[in-house]
Design a protein around this motif. Structure first.
Motif, PDB file in Angstrom:
ATOM      1  N   UNK A  17      -1.754   6.261  -5.814  1.00 50.44           N
ATOM      2  CA  UNK A  17      -2.090   7.508  -5.058  1.00 50.44           C
ATOM      3  C   UNK A  17      -2.603   8.711  -6.020  1.00 50.44           C
ATOM      4  N   UNK A  18      -2.069   8.747  -6.975  1.00 49.28           N
ATOM      5  CA  UNK A  18      -2.152   9.907  -8.032  1.00 49.28           C
ATOM      6  C   UNK A  18      -3.163   9.257  -9.185  1.00 49.28           C
ATOM      7  N   UNK A  19      -2.918   8.335  -9.809  1.00 51.92           N
ATOM      8  CA  UNK A  19      -4.075   7.726 -10.746  1.00 51.92           C
ATOM      9  C   UNK A  19      -4.540   6.464 -10.391  1.00 51.92           C
ATOM     10  N   UNK A  20      -5.684   6.276  -9.942  1.00 51.83           N
ATOM     11  CA  UNK A  20      -6.304   5.065  -9.712  1.00 51.83           C
ATOM     12  C   UNK A  20      -6.247   4.099 -10.763  1.00 51.83           C
ATOM     13  N   UNK A  21      -6.017   4.360 -12.016  1.00 50.75           N
ATOM     14  CA  UNK A  21      -5.958   3.408 -12.902  1.00 50.75           C
ATOM     15  C   UNK A  21      -4.329   3.317 -13.387  1.00 50.75           C
ATOM     16  N   UNK A  22      -3.532   3.949 -12.424  1.00 52.17           N
ATOM     17  CA  UNK A  22      -2.008   3.706 -12.702  1.00 52.17           C
ATOM     18  C   UNK A  22      -1.615   2.322 -12.454  1.00 52.17           C
ATOM     19  N   UNK A  23      -0.319   2.028 -12.752  1.00 52.44           N
ATOM     20  CA  UNK A  23       0.341   0.855 -12.367  1.00 52.44           C
ATOM     21  C   UNK A  23       0.242   0.707 -11.096  1.00 52.44           C
ATOM     22  N   UNK A  24       0.047  -0.941 -11.058  1.00 46.97           N
ATOM     23  CA  UNK A  24       0.043  -1.208  -9.424  1.00 46.97           C
ATOM     24  C   UNK A  24       1.587  -1.364  -9.210  1.00 46.97           C
ATOM     25  N   UNK A  74       3.439  -4.350  -7.915  1.00 47.75           N
ATOM     26  CA  UNK A  74       3.871  -5.193  -8.451  1.00 47.75           C
ATOM     27  C   UNK A  74       4.383  -5.169 -10.021  1.00 47.75           C
ATOM     28  N   UNK A  75       3.398  -4.615 -10.794  1.00 43.24           N
ATOM     29  CA  UNK A  75       3.926  -4.290 -12.277  1.00 43.24           C
ATOM     30  C   UNK A  75       4.822  -3.417 -12.265  1.00 43.24           C
ATOM     31  N   UNK A  76       5.017  -2.256 -11.328  1.00 45.82           N
ATOM     32  CA  UNK A  76       6.104  -1.287 -11.360  1.00 45.82           C
ATOM     33  C   UNK A  76       7.423  -1.994 -11.152  1.00 45.82           C
ATOM     34  N   UNK A  77       7.372  -2.841 -10.110  1.00 44.09           N
ATOM     35  CA  UNK A  77       8.517  -3.460  -9.526  1.00 44.09           C
ATOM     36  C   UNK A  77       9.267  -4.383 -10.680  1.00 44.09           C
ATOM     37  N   UNK A  78       8.193  -5.269 -11.266  1.00 45.30           N
ATOM     38  CA  UNK A  78       8.675  -5.978 -12.320  1.00 45.30           C
ATOM     39  C   UNK A  78       9.358  -5.267 -13.462  1.00 45.30           C
ATOM     40  N   UNK A  79       8.744  -4.038 -13.893  1.00 47.22           N
ATOM     41  CA  UNK A  79       9.166  -3.269 -15.095  1.00 47.22           C
ATOM     42  C   UNK A  79      10.603  -2.700 -14.467  1.00 47.22           C
ATOM     43  N   UNK A  80      10.840  -2.416 -13.178  1.00 44.40           N
ATOM     44  CA  UNK A  80      12.240  -2.113 -12.510  1.00 44.40           C
ATOM     45  C   UNK A  80      13.139  -3.216 -12.639  1.00 44.40           C
ATOM     46  N   UNK A  81      12.657  -4.301 -12.387  1.00 46.43           N
ATOM     47  CA  UNK A  81      13.484  -5.610 -12.689  1.00 46.43           C
ATOM     48  C   UNK A  81      13.956  -5.685 -13.854  1.00 46.43           C
ATOM     49  N   UNK A  82      13.297  -5.810 -14.690  1.00 46.99           N
ATOM     50  CA  UNK A  82      13.404  -5.824 -16.226  1.00 46.99           C
ATOM     51  C   UNK A  82      14.439  -4.750 -16.773  1.00 46.99           C
ATOM     52  N   UNK A  86       0.816  -1.129  -0.100  1.00 47.75           N
ATOM     53  CA  UNK A  86      -0.068   0.105  -0.042  1.00 47.75           C
ATOM     54  C   UNK A  86       0.823   1.280   0.012  1.00 47.75           C
ATOM     55  N   UNK A  87       1.898   1.118   0.799  1.00 45.69           N
ATOM     56  CA  UNK A  87       3.003   2.317   1.008  1.00 45.69           C
ATOM     57  C   UNK A  87       3.516   2.574  -0.536  1.00 45.69           C
ATOM     58  N   UNK A  88       3.865   1.397  -1.313  1.00 48.73           N
ATOM     59  CA  UNK A  88       4.455   1.536  -2.460  1.00 48.73           C
ATOM     60  C   UNK A  88       3.705   2.097  -3.413  1.00 48.73           C
ATOM     61  N   UNK A  89       2.392   1.615  -3.483  1.00 52.68           N
ATOM     62  CA  UNK A  89       1.294   2.289  -4.407  1.00 52.68           C
ATOM     63  C   UNK A  89       1.072   3.702  -4.021  1.00 52.68           C
TER      64      UNK A  89
END
Length: 138
Positions: free
Chosen positions: A52-59, A61-69, A43-46
């Protein structure tokens, strides 16, 4: 005896300097230092990085998988960042398979050596998380 690369010579010199300045640094292990950083709740990450800014934004998990990529694409040279990203991705709900698939996908773009290195680092974290989970259950 094999000749050392300039990087190996540089690292040897750096270790000798560290021992001279502070003998306690001889056994410094950055992985233990990483464990001092708390894992951020999903919840803090999101809140800070997305929803927090866009309710339809990336969650998270998705952001972290993109970062890992992205870290894999850079050659998986930043061990600490890869390990911490995997740790946070697990906290955000990523499965071991999703993490492995994210890294494997990058083999097409970053090459097999980068993928292999990222997978080794991810496996370290996942195995550590798995063993901690078993310890807590017993």
């Amino acid at each position: 005896m094999t000749a050392k690369t300039p990087f190996e010579l540089f690292m040897q010199q750096a270790q000798e300097m560290a021992r001279a300045f502070n003998p306690a640094l001889e056994s410094f292990d950055p992985r233990r230092f990483e464990q001092m950083w708390p894992t951020m709740p999903k919840d803090a990450m999101e809140m800070w990085f997305g929803k927090g800014i866009s309710k339809d934004g990336l969650d998270a998990k998705t952001r972290l998988l993109l970062t890992l990529a992205g870290l894999t694409m850079q050659g998986a040279q930043a061990d600490t960042q890869v390990r911490m990203t995997v740790r946070h991705a697990l906290e955000a709900g990523a499965t071991r398979d999703e993490i492995a698939e994210t890294i494997a996908q990058m083999s097409m773009f970053a090459g097999i050596p980068a993928m292999t290195r990222a997978m080794e680092l991810a496996r370290e974290v996942m195995n550590d998380a798995e063993s901690k989970g078993k310890d807590e259950e017993t």
